[in-house]
Design an enzyme around this catalytic site. Sequence first.
Site, mmCIF file in Angstrom:
data_model
loop_
_atom_site.group_PDB
_atom_site.id
_atom_site.type_symbol
_atom_site.label_atom_id
_atom_site.label_comp_id
_atom_site.label_asym_id
_atom_site.label_seq_id
_atom_site.Cartn_x
_atom_site.Cartn_y
_atom_site.Cartn_z
ATOM 1 C CB CYS A 74 -0.871 0.027 1.250
ATOM 2 S SG CYS A 74 -2.528 -0.503 0.966
ATOM 3 C CG MET A 111 -5.810 -1.889 -0.061
ATOM 4 S SD MET A 111 -6.724 -3.443 0.095
ATOM 5 C CE MET A 111 -6.051 -4.104 1.600
ATOM 6 C CG ASP A 126 -9.899 -5.038 22.707
ATOM 7 O OD1 ASP A 126 -9.420 -6.065 23.245
ATOM 8 O OD2 ASP A 126 -9.584 -3.884 23.044
#
Length: 156
Positions: A74, A111, A126
């Site tokens: 990237c 991306m 999380d």
Amino acid sequence: MLTHFNKDGKAIMVDVTEKNETKREAITSGKIFMNFETFQKIKEGTIEKGDVLGVARVAGIMAAKKTSDLIPMCHPLFITGVDIEFVLNEEKLMIEARAIVKTQGKTGVEMEALTAVTTSLLTIYDMCKAMDKAMTITDIKLCKKTGGKSGEFINE
């Protein structure tokens, strides 16, 4: 044609030197499914670790800006905008995250948007895993992209 390989089959970063700068935008989405108690606590804002969706939004924005540090080929980009939205679906006990990333540049932000939406969902996991380890993240996808030589793409 695979653009991340040279004529010898070795991995390369695509050379965008000669590409034109255009306005570019990518919209991605993904889902996280959970149990009723977890969904209710997120909705009410009563998870012990704090504002789950607020933290997930910031995490997604930060992730978009760090994508080139995570994905080897990237390009580092000047991102001009990131927005993370959440839609709560009580019937399905699911939260859908959407990331919208924009730039004016020589390469797209797909991306960055995929990294943003994924990180947002991982942050929800999380912050809530202590009460629901069985949460499932699914359907991460590019919904739409605009700009560049290939123009508009809509994932139906």
